[in-house]
Design a protein around this motif. Structure first.
Motif, PDB file in Angstrom:
ATOM      1  N   GLU A 146       0.515   8.054   7.018  1.00 45.45           N
ATOM      2  CA  GLU A 146      -0.356   7.779   8.163  1.00 45.45           C
ATOM      3  C   GLU A 146      -1.784   7.486   7.689  1.00 45.45           C
ATOM      4  O   GLU A 146      -2.468   6.614   8.226  1.00 45.45           O
ATOM      5  CB  GLU A 146      -0.349   8.963   9.133  1.00 45.45           C
ATOM      6  CG  GLU A 146      -1.211   8.692  10.353  1.00 45.45           C
ATOM      7  CD  GLU A 146      -0.975   9.652  11.504  1.00 45.45           C
ATOM      8  OE1 GLU A 146      -0.340  10.695  11.275  1.00 45.45           O
ATOM      9  OE2 GLU A 146      -1.443   9.351  12.612  1.00 45.45           O
ATOM     10  N   LYS A 147      -2.188   8.210   6.681  1.00 46.84           N
ATOM     11  CA  LYS A 147      -3.538   8.010   6.161  1.00 46.84           C
ATOM     12  C   LYS A 147      -3.690   6.594   5.617  1.00 46.84           C
ATOM     13  O   LYS A 147      -4.670   5.893   5.901  1.00 46.84           O
ATOM     14  CB  LYS A 147      -3.805   9.034   5.050  1.00 46.84           C
ATOM     15  CG  LYS A 147      -5.273   9.368   4.903  1.00 46.84           C
ATOM     16  CD  LYS A 147      -5.447  10.571   4.010  1.00 46.84           C
ATOM     17  CE  LYS A 147      -6.849  10.574   3.428  1.00 46.84           C
ATOM     18  NZ  LYS A 147      -6.920  11.362   2.203  1.00 46.84           N
ATOM     19  N   VAL A 148      -2.671   6.151   4.869  1.00 48.89           N
ATOM     20  CA  VAL A 148      -2.691   4.793   4.322  1.00 48.89           C
ATOM     21  C   VAL A 148      -2.719   3.790   5.471  1.00 48.89           C
ATOM     22  O   VAL A 148      -3.466   2.813   5.464  1.00 48.89           O
ATOM     23  CB  VAL A 148      -1.460   4.563   3.419  1.00 48.89           C
ATOM     24  CG1 VAL A 148      -1.308   3.088   3.095  1.00 48.89           C
ATOM     25  CG2 VAL A 148      -1.589   5.394   2.162  1.00 48.89           C
ATOM     26  N   TRP A 149      -1.916   4.067   6.494  1.00 53.83           N
ATOM     27  CA  TRP A 149      -1.810   3.173   7.655  1.00 53.83           C
ATOM     28  C   TRP A 149      -3.182   3.016   8.324  1.00 53.83           C
ATOM     29  O   TRP A 149      -3.625   1.914   8.607  1.00 53.83           O
ATOM     30  CB  TRP A 149      -0.780   3.747   8.619  1.00 53.83           C
ATOM     31  CG  TRP A 149      -0.595   2.974   9.894  1.00 53.83           C
ATOM     32  CD1 TRP A 149      -1.315   3.097  11.043  1.00 53.83           C
ATOM     33  CD2 TRP A 149       0.369   1.950  10.161  1.00 53.83           C
ATOM     34  NE1 TRP A 149      -0.868   2.232  11.990  1.00 53.83           N
ATOM     35  CE2 TRP A 149       0.184   1.510  11.484  1.00 53.83           C
ATOM     36  CE3 TRP A 149       1.388   1.361   9.383  1.00 53.83           C
ATOM     37  CZ2 TRP A 149       0.956   0.522  12.065  1.00 53.83           C
ATOM     38  CZ3 TRP A 149       2.167   0.384   9.990  1.00 53.83           C
ATOM     39  CH2 TRP A 149       1.949  -0.033  11.304  1.00 53.83           C
ATOM     40  N   THR A 150      -3.834   4.133   8.581  1.00 55.87           N
ATOM     41  CA  THR A 150      -5.101   4.044   9.318  1.00 55.87           C
ATOM     42  C   THR A 150      -6.225   3.496   8.436  1.00 55.87           C
ATOM     43  O   THR A 150      -7.081   2.760   8.922  1.00 55.87           O
ATOM     44  CB  THR A 150      -5.518   5.407   9.885  1.00 55.87           C
ATOM     45  OG1 THR A 150      -5.296   6.396   8.885  1.00 55.87           O
ATOM     46  CG2 THR A 150      -4.735   5.772  11.104  1.00 55.87           C
ATOM     47  N   THR A 151      -6.190   3.859   7.139  1.00 57.14           N
ATOM     48  CA  THR A 151      -7.286   3.359   6.300  1.00 57.14           C
ATOM     49  C   THR A 151      -7.121   1.889   5.955  1.00 57.14           C
ATOM     50  O   THR A 151      -8.055   1.249   5.503  1.00 57.14           O
ATOM     51  CB  THR A 151      -7.401   4.157   4.995  1.00 57.14           C
ATOM     52  OG1 THR A 151      -6.126   4.171   4.379  1.00 57.14           O
ATOM     53  CG2 THR A 151      -7.888   5.569   5.237  1.00 57.14           C
ATOM     54  N   SER A 152      -5.934   1.336   6.191  1.00 61.58           N
ATOM     55  CA  SER A 152      -5.772  -0.084   5.888  1.00 61.58           C
ATOM     56  C   SER A 152      -6.329  -0.935   7.022  1.00 61.58           C
ATOM     57  O   SER A 152      -6.077  -2.128   7.080  1.00 61.58           O
ATOM     58  CB  SER A 152      -4.305  -0.414   5.645  1.00 61.58           C
ATOM     59  OG  SER A 152      -3.609  -0.270   6.856  1.00 61.58           O
ATOM     60  N   GLY A 153      -7.019  -0.310   7.939  1.00 61.64           N
ATOM     61  CA  GLY A 153      -7.706  -1.060   8.984  1.00 61.64           C
ATOM     62  C   GLY A 153      -6.809  -1.435  10.148  1.00 61.64           C
ATOM     63  O   GLY A 153      -7.181  -2.234  10.996  1.00 61.64           O
ATOM     64  N   SER A 155       2.147  12.410   6.634  1.00 58.99           N
ATOM     65  CA  SER A 155       0.695  12.369   6.853  1.00 58.99           C
ATOM     66  C   SER A 155       0.018  11.510   5.780  1.00 58.99           C
ATOM     67  O   SER A 155      -0.974  10.841   6.059  1.00 58.99           O
ATOM     68  CB  SER A 155       0.111  13.777   6.894  1.00 58.99           C
ATOM     69  OG  SER A 155       0.178  14.359   5.628  1.00 58.99           O
ATOM     70  N   ARG A 156       0.574  11.477   4.580  1.00 62.25           N
ATOM     71  CA  ARG A 156       0.010  10.585   3.553  1.00 62.25           C
ATOM     72  C   ARG A 156       0.179   9.121   3.963  1.00 62.25           C
ATOM     73  O   ARG A 156      -0.724   8.310   3.822  1.00 62.25           O
ATOM     74  CB  ARG A 156       0.704  10.825   2.199  1.00 62.25           C
ATOM     75  CG  ARG A 156       0.205  12.072   1.469  1.00 62.25           C
ATOM     76  CD  ARG A 156       0.456  11.963  -0.030  1.00 62.25           C
ATOM     77  NE  ARG A 156       1.858  11.979  -0.406  1.00 62.25           N
ATOM     78  CZ  ARG A 156       2.587  13.097  -0.572  1.00 62.25           C
ATOM     79  NH1 ARG A 156       2.029  14.269  -0.379  1.00 62.25           N
ATOM     80  NH2 ARG A 156       3.842  13.034  -0.931  1.00 62.25           N
ATOM     81  N   LYS A 205       0.829  -1.212   0.000  1.00 59.15           N
ATOM     82  CA  LYS A 205       0.000   0.000   0.000  1.00 59.15           C
ATOM     83  C   LYS A 205       0.857   1.253   0.000  1.00 59.15           C
ATOM     84  O   LYS A 205       0.570   2.214  -0.698  1.00 59.15           O
ATOM     85  CB  LYS A 205      -0.910   0.003   1.230  1.00 59.15           C
ATOM     86  CG  LYS A 205      -2.019  -1.016   1.069  1.00 59.15           C
ATOM     87  CD  LYS A 205      -3.087  -0.829   2.100  1.00 59.15           C
ATOM     88  CE  LYS A 205      -4.246  -1.754   1.786  1.00 59.15           C
ATOM     89  NZ  LYS A 205      -4.958  -2.176   2.974  1.00 59.15           N
TER      90      LYS A 205
END
Lengths: 222, 798
Positions: free
Chosen positions: B642-649, B639-640, B487
Motif C-alpha cells: 500500500e505504501k508503494v501504491w500511494t507513494t507512486s502518486g 501495508s508495504r 515498483k
C-alpha cells in the motif's frame, strides 16, 4: 340493612340435591355486629358470600339497603358491593407485588379518586393502624397480624357501610387475634356494620348477636 | 392510574426475570425479522423520490389484447410514441424515451467491459433528477454517437482521469465520445443504466444493422420506455384521453389485436405490480413484498402465540391477584387495561432488543453477499423509528389481548376459593399440535441447514486446480500495470507478478465470445480472460499439452490462445496434442492459434459445472495484478504494498485481497448459511418457548396431584417421568414427521451438485438428537422443579 328471605343454595350430585343453605331468614340492622358460628361445612362462608354479593343463592329474596339485589344485573350488583362492602379474609389476600401503601391505595385507584385525595386518605388509614413506618414494605415482610391490619385498612379505605370478615383471625395467634377483634369492636362503635364468620366462641362474643348454623340452617340465635 | 399500571407491570416483569427474559427474547427475535422486512420495504419505497416534479411526471405504459384472448400489460411502449406525443399532445411540457439497447462489450484503450446502457434524449435531464458531474446536460446527448457514463463505469475505465472527450468503442455500434459523467443520484431509481447514449445515434445504427429497425415500428411494444412531464394544472386523466386517438389510429390498421396506452405516476413504478411485463430496474414487486410481510407476520404471530400461552399458563399464579383486585373494586376493563399495559411494555422492551439485533445485522451484514438482503445504503432514520414503535404497540396488543381478556374475566370468588380447579379455556390439543408443528419445522430447517453447510464447506475446501495460497489480488483501478508492477516487484517478500483481466469470483465476470474452428455453424460460446505470460506459471496451472504464451508475445499482434480441457473437447479436439497449432476464429475478425491446453480448474463457485474457458494475451487488457508472495507476515506485506501504491502518486483507491480468502468466501455461501442459521435458531427458540409454556401450565395444574402422589410415596424420578412423558412423545412425533422430509429435501438439494458430500440417515439422526436435547432440557427444567417441591406447601390451601 340486610334482609334475607327463604334463601336456598344447593348443588346437584347425580340425582341427589345437596343443600348448602336451607331456608335462611335473617334481618340485620345498620350498626349491628353479627357473628356467624357453626362447624365446618355448615354453610357459614357461603352465607357470607351471598350477603357480600359474591355468590348467588338458587332461591330466595335478598334486600340490601332497600334494594332487591338478586333482581339486579351482575354489573349493578358488583357496583353495590364495590361501594358499600369491605371484605376481610382469613388468608389476608394482599397483592404480593404491591407495598403496604399501594395495597391500601388500590381500591381508591379503581374508584378514580384523584391522587392528592388518595394520599390523604391512605395516610389517615396508616396513621390509624400505626403502620406509617411500614408503608413501603411488601406483604411478605410483615407478620400475619400486620398483614391482616393492612387487609382491614384496605377494606376500610372506601368507607364501607358493611364489613364482611371470613375467619379474620383464623391464621393469627391469640394476641394478634385480640387486637384485630378490638379494632372490629371499635369500628362497630363508629357505626360500621360488621358480620364475621368465626370458629372461636371468644371472638364470637365480641359481636352483639350470634347465629349458629348447622347443615345450612340457622339452628339457633343468641 | 396508568402510572400505577406501569409500576405494577415493571415490578411483575422484574420479579419473574426468567419468564420475562424468555418473552422478551422470543418476541424480540421475531420482531427483528419484522424490522428487517421494514428496512427492506422502506428501501423499496425510496425509489424515484428525487425527481424535480414527481406530481407531474408519468410513464406511459401499454396494453395489448390479441384477438385470440391473450392479454399483455407492458411497462414498455413502441419507439415512435415519443415523437407522436410531441406532435399530438399539447398538455405535456416535456417527454423522453429510454431505449435500453446500448448493450454489449465496450473497449477503451484495450480495456474491455460489458456495458448496460440505453439511448435517450437531452430532455432526460429535465424530466428526471439526474445531473452531470462533468459535461453540459443541455448538449451532452444532442449529437449522434455521444454518451454519458455513470461514475462507477468511469472509475473502472479511467480511474481518476477525466473521461470527458475520450472514446468508447462498442462491439456493436462503433465509437462513442464521452460527453459527461453522471453524478451519483441522491437516492435509488428504477433507471440505473451504466451509460446513456444519445438517441440521435439510433437512425444511423439502424442503417448499419447494429440495431433492429424499431424506431419506426409502432408494433414493437417492448422496445422502449416513454416518460412525460405534464404542464402545470393538467391531470393524467386528460393525458389518457389524448393518448386514446393514438391508440385508435394503431387499431384501425391492425386486425390482430387492440392496443391501448395508460399512464403510471413515476413514484408508483417501484415497487411494481407483478402483472406488468418488461419492467426495468432492481426494484421488486408488491407480490414479493407481500410475501415477505406475510412470512414476518407468521413468525410474529407464532411468537405472540407463545407469549399468550405462557401468560395464560401463568395466569393461575396471578388469578389470586385478579380476584383481590376485583373484590376491592376493580372493574373488568381496569384489570384488562392493566394486563394490556404489561404486554405492551414488554413488547417495547422486546423492541429495544430487536433494534439491538438489527443494528448488528446492519453493521455486519451477515445476510448480504451478491444479493443485498439488507440494503447497504441503509441509514437510520426517524420514519423507521416511528414505524417500529407502532409495530411494537401492535405486537403488544396482539400478544396481550387474549390473556388480558381471559384474566380479566375471572370470577373473584372462584379463583380465591379454589385455585387448583381453574382451568385454561380451550383444548390443549391445539397447543400440542402447534408444538409438534413448530418442532417439525425447526428440525426440517436444521437438517437442511446441516446438509447445506456440509456441502459448501466441502466445496470450499476442495482443490480449485491451481495455487491459491500466498497470492495477492490487487485491483489496478486504471493504474498503469507496468509501472506499478516494477515498483512492487522490488518489495521484500514478493516472488512474482502477473496480470489478468478479471478476478475469479462466484459468478464469472470475464468476457465471452463465440468461437469456431473451421465451420461457423459449429460455433460455441467461450469464456475468456486476458492474462500475461507470467500468469499460468505463477499460479501453477497445469498444462497438459502445448506451452505457455511465449515471452513478449503480448507486445506484438495477438496470436495465441490457451484453452481448458472443456473448451478443447467442446471444439471437438479430443486429442489435446493435436489441438496445439489449430487456428480458432473469434468473432469473424480475429484468428488465434491454440498454444496450450490447461487441465480444468475451478474459476467460478465450486457448485457450478466448469464451462469452456480460454486465456488470451493482450497488452493493456489487465485490470488485476496477481502477486505471488513468500509465506510471510500478511498484514505487513500488504501495508508495504500500500505504501508503494500511494507513494507512486496514484490517486486510485487501493483494494487488495488474498486469493485463498476470496475463493473460500465465494464458496462458503456465508450469507445464506447465516440467514438459514438465524431462521433455525428462531424456529427452535419459538418452539421451545411454546413447549415451555405448555409444560409450566401442566405442572401448575397438577401441583396438587404431584404433592399427593409424593406423600403416598412416589419418587422423584417417577414423578419426572410421569410429567415429562406426554411432551417427549410430542418431540418424537415431530421427529417422525420432519426426519424423512428433511432427508428428502437434503437429497434433492445435493442432486444439483457435481461433487457432493456424503449425507446419510446418521446425520439426520444427529440433527434430531440435537433438537431432542434442547426439548428435553426445556421439559425437565420444569418437571424437575415440580418434583422436588415440598408437598406440604401445595396442600396447605387454607
Amino acid at each position: 340493612m340486610i334482609t334475607l328471605k327463604n334463601i336456598y343454595k344447593w348443588f346437584n350430585t347425580g340425582s341427589n340435591r345437596t343443600f348448602i343453605l336451607k331456608d335462611i331468614n335473617l334481618t340485620i340492622n345498620q350498626g349491628e355486629f353479627l357473628s356467624i358460628m357453626g362447624p365446618s361445612g355448615s354453610g357459614k362462608s357461603t352465607l357470607l358470600n351471598v350477603m357480600g354479593l359474591l355468590d348467588e343463592p338458587n332461591e330466595g329474596e335478598y334486600i340490601f339497603m332497600e334494594q332487591d339485589v338478586l333482581k339486579l344485573k351482575e354489573k349493578q350488583r358488583s357496583e353495590i358491593y364495590k361501594s358499600h362492602i369491605g371484605f376481610v379474609f382469613q388468608a389476608y389476600h394482599l397483592i404480593d407485588e404491591l407495598t403496604v401503601y399501594e395495597n391500601i391505595e388500590t381500591p381508591l385507584i379503581y374508584q378514580n379518586i384523584k391522587s392528592g385525595e388518595r394520599k390523604g386518605m391512605v395516610a389517615e388509614m396508616l396513621d390509624r393502624f400505626q403502620m406509617v413506618g411500614k408503608k413501603d414494605l411488601f406483604p411478605n415482610q410483615l407478620s400475619g397480624g400486620q398483614q391482616q391490619l393492612v387487609g382491614i385498612a384496605r377494606a376500610l379505605i372506601v368507607r364501607p357501610k358493611l364489613i364482611l370478615a371470613d375467619e379474620p383471625t383464623g391464621n393469627l395467634n391469640s394476641k394478634q387475634g385480640e387486637e384485630i377483634m378490638d379494632i372490629f369492636k371499635e369500628l362497630n362503635t363508629e357505626g360500621v356494620t360488621i358480620i364475621q364468620v368465626t370458629h372461636s366462641e371468644k371472638n364470637a362474643a365480641y359481636g352483639s348477636r350470634i347465629i349458629h348454623l348447622l347443615d345450612g340452617r340457622i339452628e339457633r340465635e343468641s | 392510574m396508568i402510572k400505577s399500571y406501569f409500576k405494577i407491570a415493571i415490578r411483575n416483569l422484574s420479579k419473574n426475570r426468567l419468564i420475562s427474559f424468555i418473552n422478551i427474547f422470543g418476541l424480540g427475535l421475531s420482531m427483528s425479522i419484522g424490522m428487517m422486512i421494514m428496512v427492506r420495504l422502506q428501501d423499496q419505497l425510496s425509489y424515484d423520490r428525487f425527481h424535480p416534479h414527481p406530481e407531474r411526471t408519468y410513464r406511459v405504459i401499454s396494453g395489448y389484447n390479441k384477438r385470440n384472448g391473450e392479454q399483455w400489460k407492458m411497462a414498455s411502449t413502441p419507439l415512435p410514441l415519443n415523437a407522436a406525443l410531441v406532435r399530438n399532445v399539447n398538455i405535456i411540457e416535456n417527454s423522453v424515451n429510454v431505449y435500453p439497447a446500448f448493450n454489449g462489450k465496450a473497449t477503451v484503450a484495450g480495456k474491455e467491459l460489458y456495458l448496460e446502457g440505453a439511448f435517450t434524449e437531452p430532455s432526460f435531464f429535465k424530466i428526471f433528477g439526474f445531473s452531470l458531474e462533468a459535461g453540459n446536460p443541455e448538449t451532452a446527448l444532442q449529437m449522434p454517437n455521444t454518451v454519458v457514463i455513470n461514475k462507477a463505469t468511469a472509475e473502472k475505465f479511467f480511474g481518476t482521469a477525466d473521461p470527458v472527450g475520450k472514446v468508447i468503442k462498442m462491439d456493436k455500434g462503433g465509437n462513442f465520445i464521452i460527453t459527461g459523467v453522471l453524478k451519483e443520484v441522491p437516492g435509488k431509481s428504477h433507471l440505473n443504466f451504466e451509460a446513456y447514449a444519445s438517441y440521435a445515434s439510433v437512425p444511423q445504427m439502424e442503417k448499419d444493422k447494429f440495431l433492429p429497425g424499431n424506431s419506426g415500428n409502432w408494433y414493437a411494444f417492448n422496445s422502449a420506455y416513454t416518460y412525460v412531464l405534464l404542464k402545470k394544472g393538467f391531470t393524467p386523466g386528460t393525458l389518457s384521453q389524448q393518448l386514446k386517438p393514438l391508440a385508435d389510429e394503431l387499431n384501425r390498421n391492425n386486425k390482430e389485436g387492440i392496443a391501448a396506452f395508460y399512464v403510471q405516476p413515476i413514484n408508483k413504478i417501484t415497487p411494481g405490480s407483478s402483472g406488468l411485463d418488461n419492467n426495468i430496474g432492481s426494484g421488486t414487486s408488491w407480490t414479493k413484498l407481500y410475501f415477505e410481510i406475510g412470512v414476518a407476520l407468521i413468525i410474529l404471530i407464532a411468537a405472540c402465540f407463545n407469549y399468550t400461552n405462557l401468560t395464560i399458563a401463568r395466569a393461575l399464579t396471578r388469578a389470586k391477584e385478579v380476584g383481590i383486585r376485583k373484590i376491592v373494586g376493580a372493574k373488568r376493563y381496569q384489570v384488562f387495561v392493566q394486563y394490556m399495559v404489561e404486554s405492551v411494555l414488554l413488547s417495547f422492551i422486546a423492541l429495544a432488543f430487536a433494534w439491538l439485533i438489527l443494528s448488528f445485522i446492519i453493521r455486519y451484514a451477515p445476510f448480504n453477499d451478491d444479493y443485498e438482503f439488507i440494503p447497504s445504503n441503509f441509514r437510520y432514520n426517524s420514519v423507521l423509528v416511528f414505524w417500529s414503535l407502532c409495530f411494537a404497540l401492535f405486537t403488544g396488543i396482539l400478544a396481550g389481548v387474549s390473556p388480558a381478556w381471559i384474566l380479566s374475566a375471572f370470577k373473584p370468588l372462584r379463583v380465591l376459593k379454589n385455585l387448583s380447579i381453574t382451568r385454561m379455556p380451550g383444548k390443549l390439543n391445539v397447543q400440542k399440535a402447534l408444538i409438534v408443528f413448530q418442532y417439525s419445522l425447526s428440525l426440517f430447517i436444521i437438517i437442511f441447514l446441516f446438509v447445506f453447510y456440509r456441502q459448501f464447506s466441502f466445496m470450499s475446501s476442495s482443490d480449485p486446480g491451481f495455487k491459491k495460497d500466498n497470492i495477492i489480488v490487487l485491483a489496478l483501478n486504471g493504474m498503469d500495470k507496468d509501472i506499478i508492477s516494477q515498483k512492487i516487484s522490488g518489495i521484500n517478500g514478493v516472488k512474482s507478478i502477473s496480470g489478468a483481466s478479471a478476478a475469479f469470483s462466484k459468478h464469472y465476470e470475464g468476457m465471452s465470445s463465440t468461437v469456431w474452428l473451421n465451420n461457423k455453424q459449429d460455433a460455441l460460446s467461450l469464456n475468456y480472460y486476458y492474462a500475461d505470460e507470467h500468469f499460468i506459471p505463477s499460479l501453477k496451472f497445469t498444462l497438459i499439452a502445448g506451452r505457455n504464451f511465449p515471452a513478449g508475445s503480448e507486445n506484438i499482434n495477438e496470436r495465441y490462445i490457451i484453452v481448458n480441457e472443456k473448451a478443447a473437447t467442446a471444439l471437438g479436439l479430443r486429442d489435446f496434442e493435436k489441438a496445439i497449432g489449430q487456428k480458432l476464429w473469434i468473432n469473424d475478425s480475429t484468428r488465434l492459434e491454440i498454444a496450450g491446453v490447461l487441465k480444468d480448474f475451478l474459476y467460478e463457485s465450486a457448485g457450478k459445472p466448469i464451462a469452456p474457458l480460454a486465456f488470451r494475451n493482450k497488452k493493456d487488457a489487465y485490470n488485476y495484478l496477481y502477486i505471488a508472495t513468500d509465506n510471510v507476515d500478511k498484514p505487513a506485506l500488504t501495508s508495504r504494498i500500500e505504501k508503494v501504491w500511494t507513494t507512486s502518486g496514484a490517486l486510485q483507491p487501493f483494494s487488495i485481497a488474498w486469493l485463498d480468502e476470496e475463493i473460500n468466501k465465494n464458496n462458503s455461501q456465508r450469507a445464506t448459511i447465516s440467514l438459514l442459521g438465524y431462521l433455525a435458531f428462531m424456529a427452535i427458540a419459538i418452539a421451545s418457548l411454546g413447549l415451555l409454556g405448555l409444560v409450566i401450565y401442566t405442572v401448575e395444574v397438577k401441583r396438587k396431584e404431584i404433592s399427593i402422589r409424593k406423600i403416598i410415596g412416589a419418587g422423584k424420578m417417577q414423578l419426572i417421568r410421569m410429567l415429562s412423558q406426554t411432551f417427549i412423545k410430542l418431540l418424537f412425533i415431530a421427529g417422525i414427521i420432519a426426519m424423512p422430509l428433511g432427508y428428502a429435501a437434503g437429497f434433492l438439494f445435493l442432486q444439483g451438485f457435481a461433487k457432493r458430500v456424503n449425507f446419510g440417515i446418521f446425520n439426520v439422526g444427529l440433527c434430531f438428537l440435537f433438537l431432542l436435547c434442547i426439548g428435553l432440557a426445556t421439559i425437565i427444567s420444569q418437571t424437575y422443579r415440580a418434583a422436588i417441591v415440598n408437598p406440604v406447601e401445595n396442600l396447605r390451601t387454607e
